[in-house]
Design an enzyme around this catalytic site. Structure first.
Site, PDB file in Angstrom:
ATOM      1  N   ASP A  61      -1.446  -2.588   9.709  1.00 25.83           N
ATOM      2  CA  ASP A  61      -1.315  -3.732   8.811  1.00 25.83           C
ATOM      3  C   ASP A  61      -1.885  -4.995   9.458  1.00 25.83           C
ATOM      4  O   ASP A  61      -1.806  -5.174  10.665  1.00 25.83           O
ATOM      5  CB  ASP A  61       0.160  -3.947   8.445  1.00 25.83           C
ATOM      6  CG  ASP A  61       0.684  -2.815   7.569  1.00 25.83           C
ATOM      7  OD1 ASP A  61      -0.143  -1.983   7.156  1.00 25.83           O
ATOM      8  OD2 ASP A  61       1.891  -2.774   7.312  1.00 25.83           O
ATOM      9  N   CYS A  93       2.332  -3.481   4.322  1.00 25.11           N
ATOM     10  CA  CYS A  93       3.449  -2.883   3.596  1.00 25.11           C
ATOM     11  C   CYS A  93       4.256  -3.950   2.858  1.00 25.11           C
ATOM     12  O   CYS A  93       4.051  -5.150   3.046  1.00 25.11           O
ATOM     13  CB  CYS A  93       4.344  -2.146   4.569  1.00 25.11           C
ATOM     14  SG  CYS A  93       5.233  -3.291   5.639  1.00 25.11           S
ATOM     15  N   CYS A 111       0.747   0.614  12.608  1.00 28.43           N
ATOM     16  CA  CYS A 111       0.723   0.854  11.165  1.00 28.43           C
ATOM     17  C   CYS A 111      -0.599   0.425  10.549  1.00 28.43           C
ATOM     18  O   CYS A 111      -0.879   0.760   9.403  1.00 28.43           O
ATOM     19  CB  CYS A 111       1.877   0.137  10.477  1.00 28.43           C
ATOM     20  SG  CYS A 111       1.836  -1.640  10.706  1.00 28.43           S
ATOM     21  N   CYS A 146       7.542  -5.692  10.954  1.00 29.30           N
ATOM     22  CA  CYS A 146       6.763  -6.354   9.911  1.00 29.30           C
ATOM     23  C   CYS A 146       7.018  -7.861   9.948  1.00 29.30           C
ATOM     24  O   CYS A 146       6.098  -8.654   9.739  1.00 29.30           O
ATOM     25  CB  CYS A 146       7.118  -5.795   8.536  1.00 29.30           C
ATOM     26  SG  CYS A 146       7.254  -4.000   8.511  1.00 29.30           S
TER      27      CYS A 146
HETATM   28 FE1  FES Z   1       3.556  -2.318   9.678  1.00 29.08          FE
HETATM   29 FE2  FES Z   1       5.133  -3.181   7.827  1.00 29.08          FE
HETATM   30  S1  FES Z   1       4.761  -1.126   8.336  1.00 29.08           S
HETATM   31  S2  FES Z   1       3.797  -4.347   9.039  1.00 29.08           S
END
Ligand code: FES
Length: 129
Positions: A37, A60, A35, A104
């Site tokens: 992040d 996110c 993702c 996450c």
């Molecule tokens: Fe990757 Fe939340 S979508 S940490």
């Protein structure tokens, strides 16, 4: 049922412990390649206790809520308890996360463990796991 619990929304909207600790004793940064992040955790450690903890999360809503909750769970706790923090405990404290958002909370566990490892690497006298 709403996708996100009240607690997730609360910690997303009003995240606790956001920021940087300039003279941190341990810093951990992890990312999720899928993702994109990124989460960074700063620890201030005094007498074997997490005296302060701050985070920066570029991610996110669930990642922000997870970081916020994870910092709350370890703040003021002994190092031994912080090393045992799991993503499951973080997700449970948030009253659950949707299945596809569990990764996450894994980011929060990993960032805290990375910060603790950094602390132990810099302070071998502290012992480690
Ligand atoms: Fe990757 Fe939340 S979508 S940490």
């Amino acid at each position: 049922m709403a996708l996100y619990s009240e607690k997730v929304m609360d910690h997303f909207r009003n995240p606790r412990n956001v920021g940087v600790i300039e003279d941190a004793d341990g810093v951990g940064e992890v990312g999720n390649a899928k993702c994109g992040d990124i989460m960074k955790i700063y620890l201030k450690i005094e007498d074997g206790i997490i005296a302060d903890v701050k985070f920066e999360t570029f991610g996110c809503a669930s990642a922000i809520a997870s970081s916020s909750m994870a910092t709350e769970l370890i703040k003021g706790k002994p190092l031994s308890e912080a090393t045992e923090l799991t993503n499951k405990a973080v997700a449970e404290a948030l009253d659950g996360l949707p299945a596809h958002k569990l990764h996450c909370s894994v980011l929060a566990e990993e960032a805290i463990q990375a910060a603790l490892e950094d602390y132990y690497a810099k302070h071998p006298e502290a012992g480690g796991k």
